[in-house]
Design a protein around this motif. Structure first.
Motif, PDB file in Angstrom:
ATOM      1  N   LYS A  19       0.838  -1.193   0.000  1.00  0.00           N
ATOM      2  CA  LYS A  19       0.000   0.000   0.000  1.00  0.00           C
ATOM      3  C   LYS A  19       0.881   1.254   0.000  1.00  0.00           C
ATOM      4  O   LYS A  19       2.098   1.182   0.137  1.00  0.00           O
ATOM      5  CB  LYS A  19      -0.933  -0.021   1.213  1.00  0.00           C
ATOM      6  CG  LYS A  19      -1.905  -1.194   1.163  1.00  0.00           C
ATOM      7  CD  LYS A  19      -2.830  -1.233   2.368  1.00  0.00           C
ATOM      8  CE  LYS A  19      -3.792  -2.409   2.263  1.00  0.00           C
ATOM      9  NZ  LYS A  19      -4.745  -2.470   3.409  1.00  0.00           N
ATOM     10  N   LYS A  20       0.241   2.409  -0.148  1.00  0.00           N
ATOM     11  CA  LYS A  20       0.963   3.679  -0.314  1.00  0.00           C
ATOM     12  C   LYS A  20       0.880   4.494   0.974  1.00  0.00           C
ATOM     13  O   LYS A  20      -0.185   4.586   1.587  1.00  0.00           O
ATOM     14  CB  LYS A  20       0.347   4.472  -1.465  1.00  0.00           C
ATOM     15  CG  LYS A  20       1.125   5.713  -1.895  1.00  0.00           C
ATOM     16  CD  LYS A  20       0.411   6.387  -3.057  1.00  0.00           C
ATOM     17  CE  LYS A  20       1.219   7.531  -3.627  1.00  0.00           C
ATOM     18  NZ  LYS A  20       2.391   7.066  -4.385  1.00  0.00           N
ATOM     19  N   LEU A  21       2.009   5.094   1.367  1.00  0.00           N
ATOM     20  CA  LEU A  21       2.046   5.987   2.515  1.00  0.00           C
ATOM     21  C   LEU A  21       2.383   7.395   2.055  1.00  0.00           C
ATOM     22  O   LEU A  21       3.370   7.606   1.339  1.00  0.00           O
ATOM     23  CB  LEU A  21       3.080   5.522   3.544  1.00  0.00           C
ATOM     24  CG  LEU A  21       3.318   6.479   4.730  1.00  0.00           C
ATOM     25  CD1 LEU A  21       2.049   6.644   5.552  1.00  0.00           C
ATOM     26  CD2 LEU A  21       4.470   5.973   5.605  1.00  0.00           C
ATOM     27  N   ILE A  22       1.568   8.363   2.499  1.00  0.00           N
ATOM     28  CA  ILE A  22       1.820   9.778   2.226  1.00  0.00           C
ATOM     29  C   ILE A  22       1.998  10.493   3.568  1.00  0.00           C
ATOM     30  O   ILE A  22       1.117  10.430   4.427  1.00  0.00           O
ATOM     31  CB  ILE A  22       0.660  10.433   1.450  1.00  0.00           C
ATOM     32  CG1 ILE A  22       0.427   9.697   0.126  1.00  0.00           C
ATOM     33  CG2 ILE A  22       0.939  11.915   1.208  1.00  0.00           C
ATOM     34  CD1 ILE A  22      -0.828  10.151  -0.619  1.00  0.00           C
ATOM     35  N   LEU A  31       5.792  12.742   0.069  1.00  0.00           N
ATOM     36  CA  LEU A  31       5.756  13.880   0.982  1.00  0.00           C
ATOM     37  C   LEU A  31       4.898  14.990   0.377  1.00  0.00           C
ATOM     38  O   LEU A  31       5.038  15.315  -0.806  1.00  0.00           O
ATOM     39  CB  LEU A  31       7.166  14.419   1.239  1.00  0.00           C
ATOM     40  CG  LEU A  31       7.984  13.786   2.375  1.00  0.00           C
ATOM     41  CD1 LEU A  31       8.224  12.303   2.106  1.00  0.00           C
ATOM     42  CD2 LEU A  31       9.319  14.492   2.533  1.00  0.00           C
ATOM     43  N   VAL A  32       4.041  15.579   1.215  1.00  0.00           N
ATOM     44  CA  VAL A  32       3.194  16.677   0.780  1.00  0.00           C
ATOM     45  C   VAL A  32       3.222  17.758   1.859  1.00  0.00           C
ATOM     46  O   VAL A  32       2.841  17.515   3.008  1.00  0.00           O
ATOM     47  CB  VAL A  32       1.732  16.218   0.544  1.00  0.00           C
ATOM     48  CG1 VAL A  32       0.856  17.408   0.165  1.00  0.00           C
ATOM     49  CG2 VAL A  32       1.679  15.147  -0.533  1.00  0.00           C
ATOM     50  N   VAL A  40       7.225  13.868  -4.251  1.00  0.00           N
ATOM     51  CA  VAL A  40       7.592  14.845  -3.232  1.00  0.00           C
ATOM     52  C   VAL A  40       7.063  16.209  -3.649  1.00  0.00           C
ATOM     53  O   VAL A  40       7.539  16.790  -4.626  1.00  0.00           O
ATOM     54  CB  VAL A  40       9.112  14.889  -3.007  1.00  0.00           C
ATOM     55  CG1 VAL A  40       9.472  15.974  -1.996  1.00  0.00           C
ATOM     56  CG2 VAL A  40       9.625  13.531  -2.536  1.00  0.00           C
ATOM     57  N   LEU A  41       6.078  16.724  -2.903  1.00  0.00           N
ATOM     58  CA  LEU A  41       5.496  18.045  -3.163  1.00  0.00           C
ATOM     59  C   LEU A  41       5.697  18.904  -1.916  1.00  0.00           C
ATOM     60  O   LEU A  41       4.826  18.981  -1.052  1.00  0.00           O
ATOM     61  CB  LEU A  41       4.007  17.928  -3.479  1.00  0.00           C
ATOM     62  CG  LEU A  41       3.594  17.252  -4.782  1.00  0.00           C
ATOM     63  CD1 LEU A  41       2.076  17.159  -4.876  1.00  0.00           C
ATOM     64  CD2 LEU A  41       4.151  17.996  -5.974  1.00  0.00           C
TER      65      LEU A  41
END
Length: 432
Positions: A72-75, A97-98, A117-118
């Motif tokens: 799964k995806k981690l933000i 990263l946001v 990465v934002l």
């Protein structure tokens, strides 16, 4: 995509979560309440204190382990993503990263399988996230700070001043009230700077007047934190704005931080204790019944016993209605972190002593209300109703059952028969 969000920290973070939720739902994704049901995890982080950062690191590790194991995806969003991206990527190298300023672009990250990465760019002006929880809605009116306090890491996450226009804030308040909010909290990093970037002058008093004048409904406005160095420029106009409106609490949050001029200088706070006292006394003399909340940091580098005693002296003299007390917490990227530190044992001992004085003062203020009939505004309900005096002091309405005459957003009369450090207690006399 099924998305799970955890948010920590201040009202600005809650507003950023609201922006993320709006974008996620608009793109057809689904919000879920557990990581087991999610395809993507978002953790919206806070790093204002060291213990908070430790918790963020622990939680990011836990979520990253699950994400890595399950594909799964981690933000990682919020202040840690912006101020300490190196720390995040050390413990979660494949996480996206946001920054807070890019919260509304969260769906751009959801679209891609790889790491994004934002963390650059400015916040979009006039795009305001509306988060109504328990009939209370924090409305961010600005982000950014023009001060340079030596202990603060948050300025590295939300440095650039971006004020939302008066029209945009008014529309956001209207939306919140339509969605059931009865308490509007005008929030930001320092409301005294509101408007300087957009209007080239400080506009908080005008904003307060416009919200009160243009937004109909049963609600009250609480003005958020204003640093003394900026408050002094708008003090007269803000006092007038509060006095002129029946929809604004007679309440101001003015952080002192220390009662010692020496420590204030080390903290790089641009005012003296004498100037602070003058501001508070001016507010108290011109706003009937006003209550003042403040922030105090105990154990900041260079604080000795005499400095600490000066802080206690100011607390007793000004009789703050509420004090947000914190032992100094070392933060990376700050000047204070490079200074000789007060021993932890001494900090803890001073915190306990300060708490004792704060509780004595707070109880003294509340005991004055016992036996009095007061008017208060209903804002919360669980087992009992909680309402607020005009100066924002909370009142718990005691009694069995739910009175049919009570509802959210009503002014009621209560007889106060008890008081604690935290609140007043009383019984319903009548409602309007």
């Amino acid at each position: 995509m099924r998305v799970y969000i955890e948010t920590y920290g201040c009202a600005l973070n809650k507003s950023d979560e609201a922006l993320m939720v709006e974008s996620i739902l608009r793109e057809g994704h689904v919000l879920v309440n557990s990581i087991e049901d999610a395809d993507t995890f978002i953790i919206n982080t806070c790093i204002v204190r060291l213990d908070t950062e430790y918790h963020m690191v622990k939680r990011i590790r836990e979520l990253y382990e699950v994400a890595s194991r399950t594909g799964k995806k981690l933000i990682v969003a919020g202040c840690m993503a912006k101020a300490e991206p190196y720390t995040v990527l050390k413990i979660a190298p494949e996480a996206s990263l946001v920054s807070p300023q890019n919260s509304a672009l969260i769906t751009e990250v959801l679209k891609t399988r790889g790491k994004i990465v934002l963390i650059d760019g400015l916040r979009e002006r006039d795009r305001i996230g509306i988060h109504v929880e328990d009939r209370i809605a924090p409305i961010p009116i600005q982000e950014g700070c023009l001060s340079d306090c030596s202990f603060c890491i948050t300025k590295h996450a939300r440095r650039i001043l971006v004020s939302h226009s008066i029209d945009a804030v008014v529309k956001a308040v209207e939306r919140a009230v339509r969605n059931g909010a009865v308490e509007i909290q005008l929030t930001g990093m320092d409301l005294g700077t509101y408007g300087l970037d957009l209007y080239k002058t400080r506009k908080l008093p005008e904003l307060v007047k416009e919200v009160s004048r243009r937004v109909s409904g049963e609600y009250m406005v609480r003005i958020g934190m204003i640093n003394p160095e900026h408050l002094r420029h708008i003090l007269d106009d803000l006092i007038d704005a509060i006095n002129e409106s029946s929809k604004v609490y007679r309440f101001l949050h003015i952080p002192l931080q220390s009662g010692s001029n020496k420590v204030l200088s080390v903290m790089r706070r641009n005012y003296s204790v004498e100037e602070y006292i003058e501001i508070v006394n001016e507010v108290k003399s011109r706003i009937p019944g006003v209550s003042i909340a403040t922030d105090i940091i105990v154990g900041h580098p260079m604080e000795d016993e005499e400095d600490f005693s000066e802080t206690l002296k100011v607390i007793r003299e000004l009789e703050f209605e509420r004090v947000h007390l914190a032992g100094y917490s070392i933060r990376p990227l700050t000047y204070s972190a490079s200074l000789p530190q007060v021993p932890t044992r001494v900090k803890k001992e001073r915190v306990l002593r300060a708490l004792q004085v704060i509780e004595e003062v707070g109880l003294k203020i509340r005991l004055k209300y016992i036996g009095k009939e007061v008017e208060c505004f209903t804002t919360e309900h669980s087992n009992t109703w909680i309402c607020r005096l005009e100066n924002y002091i909370p009142v718990v309405v005691t009694g069995k059952g739910r009175d049919p005459a009570l509802d959210y957003g009503r002014w009621i009369r209560v007889l106060v028969d008890n008081a604690t450090f935290f609140d007043l207690r009383g019984r319903l006399l009548e409602s309007k």
